[in-house]
Each structure stands twice: as structure tokens, then as C-alpha cells.
Enzyme design. Structure first.
Site, mmCIF file in Angstrom:
data_model
loop_
_atom_site.group_PDB
_atom_site.id
_atom_site.type_symbol
_atom_site.label_atom_id
_atom_site.label_comp_id
_atom_site.label_asym_id
_atom_site.label_seq_id
_atom_site.Cartn_x
_atom_site.Cartn_y
_atom_site.Cartn_z
ATOM 1 N N ASP A 96 66.055 37.402 -65.329
ATOM 2 C CA ASP A 96 66.824 37.365 -64.083
ATOM 3 C C ASP A 96 67.115 38.768 -63.581
ATOM 4 O OD1 ASP A 96 66.686 34.651 -64.037
ATOM 5 O OD2 ASP A 96 68.823 34.284 -64.304
ATOM 6 N N TYR A 138 67.240 38.314 -58.460
ATOM 7 C CA TYR A 138 67.795 37.151 -57.773
ATOM 8 C C TYR A 138 67.276 37.071 -56.335
ATOM 9 C CZ TYR A 138 70.958 36.008 -61.580
ATOM 10 O OH TYR A 138 71.473 35.626 -62.792
ATOM 11 N N ASN A 191 64.772 32.261 -65.082
ATOM 12 C CA ASN A 191 64.510 31.182 -64.129
ATOM 13 C C ASN A 191 64.463 31.673 -62.692
ATOM 14 O OD1 ASN A 191 67.391 31.472 -64.954
ATOM 15 N ND2 ASN A 191 67.753 30.084 -63.225
ATOM 16 N N HIS A 242 65.112 34.474 -72.339
ATOM 17 C CA HIS A 242 66.161 34.273 -71.336
ATOM 18 C C HIS A 242 67.200 33.228 -71.726
ATOM 19 C CE1 HIS A 242 68.071 34.659 -67.501
ATOM 20 N NE2 HIS A 242 67.881 33.391 -67.199
ATOM 21 N N HIS A 249 74.785 25.816 -69.140
ATOM 22 C CA HIS A 249 73.419 25.734 -69.678
ATOM 23 C C HIS A 249 73.385 25.259 -71.122
ATOM 24 C CE1 HIS A 249 72.255 27.672 -65.993
ATOM 25 N NE2 HIS A 249 72.982 28.745 -66.271
ATOM 26 N N VAL A 290 73.258 32.508 -69.491
ATOM 27 C CA VAL A 290 74.688 32.199 -69.433
ATOM 28 C C VAL A 290 75.416 33.463 -68.997
ATOM 29 C CG1 VAL A 290 76.718 31.510 -70.755
ATOM 30 C CG2 VAL A 290 74.509 30.425 -71.200
ATOM 31 N N HIS A 291 76.190 33.346 -67.935
ATOM 32 C CA HIS A 291 76.803 34.539 -67.340
ATOM 33 C C HIS A 291 78.106 34.885 -68.043
ATOM 34 C CE1 HIS A 291 74.398 33.513 -63.452
ATOM 35 N NE2 HIS A 291 73.639 33.969 -64.434
#
Length: 437
Positions: free
Chosen positions: A175, A178, A208, A291, A301, A329-330
Site C-alpha cells: 500500500d 493509495y 491491495n 501485506h 481485516h 491493518v492500520h
């Protein structure tokens, strides 16, 4: 122009709504605003979006873009400012994405280069001079780690903190921009990271948000593969989505969460072969990035990495992988050494670090009670620093953006598996799993 862009946005939104799953399992908090990039006219033959990556032993790949298709793919370089004693020529790529046409994307490999040395270089025979520093040839070596970057105020804060770190290589577990099909955002991202990415190698794998596949219109990862070429050929991989490289006693493997990974897949076969060739006397540390995390106690997720974990964790365990970094996962989370879902002194330390600065915000909802394997977790933006001190010890620290860079929000000394005796204990099991057809 604005009408055409509005039509494009609407078209993308409709197509993505048909192809992307909708997730409602968690709600993200409000992020910082997306950065604004004022349009600045550039001479079409001048390089922009310059970034570098490792390209085999003692070599570096210089990548940049020009708007002039006739601009040469040449890099001049040397160890003194303005004095270029060497030059190399490379290859080019370009792509079309619906109404967007990329500039000319240049990839030129330079070398052989000396370890731990500053080189000055110029792309395309003109334009500004850049400088890079090659990684050391032996310990210690320091990696900066940050995933899920994006282009927000938080991204800038993360990059500013990384810029204060005396690191040798940046690792990014997916990622990047974006862009999500808006191709001009790839260009903006390239400009945003150029000050750092042109000076130290950035080694990335896909997430993703790099997919950008529109059924019947575009293939997956087309933009990512064209812009961010990694050393897959140098590591005998057939795909830019997974590869490996070595630096100063560390063997690093970058895997693809969004390409086939089952036991019949090319990625699985390549991973098995790559692991079987690792010389732990030469590279006592073994690090893997992908990822989607396998060990995740966040509601975000949850369970998405289970399939890849079931297929590949036995390979990683048999090979004695020391560390795994993931994004997606943020938030931040660090595990104990784990295997098969529970603590194992001969397992792998898993670190989720998808908190670089994305526009979607943080994932703040954790599962309670905390799993016994989870050592530290926090939903904050930040970056990590991994200093491999020698063949036996490494120091890991995580720095949240709200603190000054020297403040370590989480830190731990990690002992390598090769020095713990675990690899000797697993030698028979390893030979069965990694060597068997």
C-alpha cells in the site's frame, strides 16, 4: 478538463463498486487531510519521481520518469559531486490506464558499487544531481519500516520522522500511493517520496491498493509493476510481486499476499527454493515481508491472512525466519515468537506496521482479551526501525508520530534463531519440508 475528470471519477467508482467487496466490520476514525500538490510545469526531458532500489549484489536500480519519450535512460555517477566517472544505460516502460497515459518510465542498473559509500548521480544526462548511500557490507545495518503510506498529513509526518533516522534501507510491506485507479496520484506519490527514495533504497511489496484491476479494462498491478520494479529477476523469481535480496548479513524475502500462494503456485515453489538456498553462515538473519498479517488481534481485516498462513507458515518455521513484517491493518502490533497460533520459542516475531499515514484512518478496535502471543499493540501512526547489530542481536523500536523521533513507544532486543540453537533442533524437519519435492 474538469468535466472529463468528473466523468472519469464516476466511471472508476462504478467499476470498483462492481469488483471490490464491501467491509462493514469496523469504522475508521477521521484521518488527516490528503496533501495538496500544486501543479508545477516541468521541462519534459527532466527526471522526476526518482527512486532507487537494490538490484543484485553491489548494484542499484535507479528509476525515474520523463514526459519526453525520447529522453535517454542513462545514469551518470561517481563518488565526487559533478564528476561522473561511470555511466550505465537501462530500459524503459510505459502504460495506458483508461484515459491516462504514463510518462516514459526509466529503470537503469548501476554498479558494481562499493559498500557504505556515497555516490552522486544524474539521470538522463541533465537535470539536478542526486546522491545516494549504499548499504554497508557487514553489521550493523539499519532498516526503516513503514507500510500503508498514502499521501496525507500523517504520511508527511511519518516521512519526516524516517528522515531523522540513520537508516540504510527502507522496507515497505504494501500500500504505497493509495492511487486507487486515479493515476495522477501515482505521480504525486513519486514526487512526495523522492527526497527520501532517491537517497536510500526503497524495497517494496504490493498491497491491495496496488491491485487497481478493472474487469475487462485493466490488469491487476499494471501501474505498480511498471513504476516500482524490484529485483525479482535477480532472485530467480518470475514475478515482480515476490522476490528476495541480501544486505549486510540479512536475507530479506518479499512475498505477495495478492497472488497465488497455495502449494501448487509458482510463488510457493519459488519461496521453497529460495529458502533452501539461504546460507545462514553468510546471512544469519532471515526477514520476510508481505501485506496481510497472519497474527492480528485487531478487528480490522481479521482472518484475511489465514489462507496464506496455512500454506506458507510451515516453510517459514522450518527455515527459521526471525521476523515477519506486515501492513494492511492500520495500527501497530508486535507478537512474541509464534507458530501455529501460539507462542513458540523457535517461532517467528510478527510485527504489523500498517500505520504509515493512509487516508482511511486508524483501526482502533482490538479483540479482548488480548491473545497470549500479543506483546504490544496500539492504534497510532508511526514507523519502525530495525537495527541488526551483529549475527546474534537486533534492536527493534517503534516510534509513534505524536512523539519526537528519538522517543521509542515500543522497543525490544531480539536474539536470532541461529544463535538460540533452534535451527539445529529443526534441521531434520527443515530438510524434509524445504528439500523434498
Amino acid at each position: 478538463m474538469e468535466t472529463k475528470r468528473m466523468i472519469f471519477v464516476i466511471l472508476i467508482s462504478v467499476l470498483l463498486s462492481l469488483s471490490l467487496p464491501v467491509r462493514t466490520d469496523y469504522v475508521r476514525p477521521q484521518p488527516r487531510k490528503t496533501l495538496h500538490f500544486p501543479w508545477k510545469p516541468k521541462h519534459p526531458s527532466l527526471p522526476h519521481q526518482v527512486h532507487i532500489s537494490l538490484a543484485g549484489e553491489n548494484h542499484m536500480r535507479i528509476s525515474w520518469i520523463t514526459d519526453d519519450n525520447s529522453a535517454p535512460s542513462i545514469v551518470e555517477y561517481g563518488t565526487l559531486p559533478g564528476q561522473y566517472t561511470f555511466s550505465s544505460s537501462g530500459e524503459t516502460a510505459s502504460y495506458n490506464y483508461l484515459f491516462y497515459s504514463s510518462g516514459k518510465i526509466h529503470h537503469t542498473v548501476i554498479g558494481p558499487l562499493e559498500h557504505d559509500t556515497i555516490y552522486f548521480y544524474r539521470c538522463g544526462g541533465q537535470g539536478p544531481e542526486f546522491q545516494l548511500k549504499t548499504p554497508p557490507g557487514q553489521f550493523p545495518v539499519t532498516f526503516a519500516v513503514a507500510g500503508d503510506l498514502g499521501q496525507t498529513g500523517w504520511t508527511k509526518s511519518t516521512l519526516d520522522h524516517i528522515d531523522q533516522c540513520k537508516y540504510d534501507v527502507h522496507l515497505l510491506p504494501g500500500d504505497l500511493s493509495y492511487a486507487d485507479c486515479m493515476q495522477h496520484l501515482w505521480d504525486n506519490f513519486g514526487e512526495l517520496v523522492q527526497p527520501l527514495a532517491s537517497a536510500r533504497p526503497w524495497m517494496v511489496t504490493q498491497g491491495n491498493h496496488e491491485k487497481e484491476k478493472i474487469p475487462f479494462f485493466t490488469d491487476a498491478f499494471e501501474s505498480y509493476n511498471a513504476r516500482w520494479k524490484m529485483p525479482f529477476e535477480e532472485s530467480e523469481s518470475t514475478s515482480n510481486l515476490y522476490y528476495s535480496f541480501e544486505v549486510a548479513g540479512v536475507h530479506v524475502i518479499m512475498l505477495g499476499s495478492y497472488t497465488d500462494y497455495d502449494e501448487l503456485s509458482d510463488q510457493y515453489s519459488w519461496l521453497k527454493a529460495d529458502l533452501s538456498k539461504v546460507d545462514r553462515k553468510k546471512t544469519p538473519w532471515l526477514v520476510v515481508l508481505f501485506h496481510v498479517p497472519w497474527y492480528n488481534s485487531n478487528h480490522a481485516h481479521q482472518g484475511e491472512g489465514d489462507g496464506m498462513m496455512a500454506a506458507m507458515e510451515p516453510l517459514l518455521y522450518a527455515a527459521g525466519v526471525d521476523l515477519v513484517f506486515a501492513g494492511h491493518v492500520h495500527a501497530y502490533e508486535r507478537s512474541k515468537r509464534v507458530n501455529k497460533g501460539k507462542s513458540d520459542p523457535c517461532g517467528t516475531v510478527h510485527i504489523t506496521i500498517g500505520d504509515g499515514g493512509n487516508r482511511e484512518g486508524l483501526a482502533q478496535k482490538y479483540i479482548h482479551p488480548t491473545p497470549e502471543w500479543s506483546m504490544f499493540r496500539e492504534a497510532s501512526f508511526g514507523h519502525g526501525e530495525l537495527k541488526i547489530v551483529n549475527s546474534t542481536h537486533a534492536f527493534w523500536s517503534w516510534h509513534r508520530n505524536d512523539d519526537d523521533e528519538p522517543v521509542r513507544s515500543d522497543q525490544v532486543w531480539i536474539t536470532s534463531l541461529i544463535s538460540s540453537g533452534c535451527l539445529a533442533e529443526k534441521a531434520y524437519e527443515s530438510s524434509k519440508i524445504l528439500v523434498s519435492p
